[in-house]
Design an enzyme around this catalytic site. Structure first.
Site, short mmCIF file in Angstrom:
data_model
loop_
_atom_site.label_atom_id
_atom_site.label_comp_id
_atom_site.label_asym_id
_atom_site.label_seq_id
_atom_site.Cartn_x
_atom_site.Cartn_y
_atom_site.Cartn_z
N HIS A 227 -3.57 0.55 -2.66
CA HIS A 227 -4.49 1.22 -1.73
C HIS A 227 -5.88 1.25 -2.35
O HIS A 227 -6.12 1.92 -3.36
CB HIS A 227 -4.01 2.65 -1.45
CG HIS A 227 -4.79 3.35 -0.39
ND1 HIS A 227 -4.64 3.07 0.96
CD2 HIS A 227 -5.75 4.29 -0.46
CE1 HIS A 227 -5.45 3.83 1.66
NE2 HIS A 227 -6.16 4.58 0.82
N ASP B 226 0.84 -1.19 0.00
CA ASP B 226 0.00 0.00 0.00
C ASP B 226 0.88 1.25 0.00
O ASP B 226 1.58 1.53 0.98
CB ASP B 226 -0.91 -0.01 1.22
CG ASP B 226 -2.00 1.05 1.17
OD1 ASP B 226 -1.78 2.08 0.49
OD2 ASP B 226 -3.05 0.87 1.80
#
Length: 529
Positions: A442, A411
């Protein structure tokens, strides 16, 4: 030569001179325009090259193009290896992606999909019935879906022609502030018919809390679409002043203040008393949902919840800031929606410092931690005091419902998983479940079928997982209630004594406050696309 001939010659001469002069001025004007156009194109080319160079350098970190020194790589590898060993030790099961079979990993190697939680009956039930947990597709490095940067941009920023319409409810809070609830409606259905029958519907309600910046992303729109096809009634919560919601007071909602969300949930229960309520949050919106679940405890009205790419350590996230492409995009978007209310906020906020700030922390600090022209410093707390009241994990021990958190190790917005993921929370709290993947970015978790017109199921993997989790959790509670009722009946008929066992239903809670709901809420419905 007579007078008429002379006048003709003179007029012809003047006309030729005028034509020559006009041609000269026209040629001059054209040359100036051409030169200006060339200069503009050169400036555009220069700016484009600068932007490309500036974007490639930080993006190379997430695209796998950066190179580090051998000592730095060795130190980072050792630290990451130790963290992966902790994940392998804490996860109760790990499976290879897409196979559904247990695999033996070498020491220190992280599983493709890992479920990290405290062993319990619910965890065993989820492992048995949630088959979508391990159906995430892996991608080779040469495909764009393998890049966390591109996955994140695609899931958050890429436009999407959503076939879902929204019916908006404006809710006036107890302090005269206004929030909005957008009910998702299929485009083929009749809005007026839905409005008449919604209060008697027994369909489950899916409350969606978007990111704290108010951006309705592609991920949220896709979630509303897939939730409608599975029989849910999706509703999106909009904070004060965000996404077209009127700002009727100078008070903005703090990052982790659940007061407005609490009143919105009570309104939803009032409008839909027969359906179960579930909650899903996205990105930084998970801070608000976790704050609400921790503050309300067993009286949250929510049966189960899920968080997509949540930010857990929010204070350090604001202080360190995400990767600069995302940081500047979020900062620009926040300034854009705040600029609509610049005149209104001038009395309570230092607007010059707000719009000249260069970090998300400064914006948050100016909005809530610095006194304005007409506010005293006694009414404003410090940065540390602000996060004591807004930290999403401040009351995490009071959460009384199952919460699934889906996170990816790569992420780019949340940051380094070693410092941003509280593994000890999932290891000690039986209500929290962490589904950790190697890829996904993300709020990405894209699948090859997404966007394909010839495929029947185009939903995102994270959406399949959370709907499977909500269904399995409800089935588990139903099974447990039936078993307890059966045991109670056996106890009454066998020994003549009642079977003493107290249960707390997660979907039928007594309200925290005793005031009349009609005295609190005044709402107005409008229709939006």
């Amino acid at each position: 030569m007579n007078l008429r001939s002379k006048s003709f010659v003179c007029s012809e001469l003047f006309s030729r001179l005028a034509t020559t002069k006009a041609a000269t001025y026209g040629l001059y004007f054209f040359s100036v325009v051409a030169l200006s156009t060339v200069q503009m194109l050169e400036w555009f080319a220069a700016v484009f090259i600068i932007l490309v160079v500036a974007a490639i350098w930080p993006a190379s970190k997430y695209l796998g193009l950066s190179s580090q020194s051998s000592s730095g790589v060795q130190g980072l590898g050792n630290s990451r290896r130790e963290w992966r060993e902790k994940v392998s030790e804490r996860c109760i099961i790990s499976r290879d992606v897409g196979t559904g079979q247990s695999v033996d990993k070498s020491p220190g190697e992280s599983p493709s999909v890992a479920l990290v939680c405290k062993p319990s009956a619910l965890a065993n039930y989820l492992l048995k019935h949630c088959v979508t947990f391990y159906k995430l597709h892996s991608y080779p490095k040469w495909k764009w879906r393998a890049s966390p940067l591109l996955q994140s941009i695609f899931g958050v920023c890429w436009p999407y022609d959503c076939p879902v319409h929204f019916v908006r409810d404006h809710l006036q809070m107890s302090d005269d502030g206004i929030v909005a609830l957008d009910w998702a409606v299929a485009a083929s259905s009749s809005i007026h018919r839905r409005r008449r029958t919604s209060s008697n519907s027994t369909s489950p309600i899916l409350l969606i809390v978007p990111n704290s910046f108010g951006k309705i992303t592609r991920n949220v729109l896709k979630l509303c679409e897939v939730a409608l096809t599975h029989g849910y009634l999706p509703v999106v919560f909009n904070r004060r002043g965000q996404n077209g919601t009127p700002l009727s007071t100078v008070k903005l909602q703090q990052f982790g203040d659940p007061a407005d969300l609490r009143e919105a949930v009570r309104y939803i229960r009032y409008r839909q008393p027969a359906g179960r309520l579930y909650a899903v949050s996205e990105s930084t919106g998970s801070g608000l949902l976790l704050s609400y679940l921790g503050e309300c405890g067993s009286s949250s009205y929510v049966t189960a919840a899920a968080c997509l790419s949540p930010i857990f350590r929010c204070q350090s996230w604001f202080e360190s800031s995400p990767a600069w492409p995302f940081h500047w995009a979020l900062l620009l978007y926040q300034k854009m929606w705040l600029s609509r209310y610049r005149t209104v906020l001038e009395d309570t906020v230092q607007t010059d410092a707000l719009f000249s700030s260069s970090s998300l922390r400064t914006v948050e600090e100016v909005l809530f931690c610095r006194p304005g022209p007409k506010t005293s410093s006694a009414d404003i707390g410090t940065w540390e005091a602000y996060w004591e009241h807004n930290d999403p994990l401040r009351d995490v021990d009071e959460v009384a419902i199952p919460v699934l958190c889906m996170c990816s190790q790569d992420d780019p917005v949340r940051g380094d998983p070693e410092s941003s993921l509280p593994l000890e929370l999932f290891d000690s709290n039986p209500h929290f479940f962490l589904l950790l993947t190697e890829q996904g970015g993300h709020c990405g978790f894209s699948t090859p079928a997404e966007g394909a017109s010839d495929c029947a199921d185009t939903s995102i993997w994270s959406h399949q997982v959370l709907l499977d989790f909500l269904r399995a959790t409800s089935d588990f509670f139903t099974t447990e209630e039936r078993a307890k009722h059966a045991a109670r009946r056996r106890g009454l008929s066998g020994s003549g004594k009642a079977f003493r066992h107290r249960t707390i239903s997660t979907c039928k809670k007594a309200p925290v406050c005793s005031h009349n709901i009609h005295a609190i809420y005044s709402w107005q419905r409008s229709y939006t696309r």
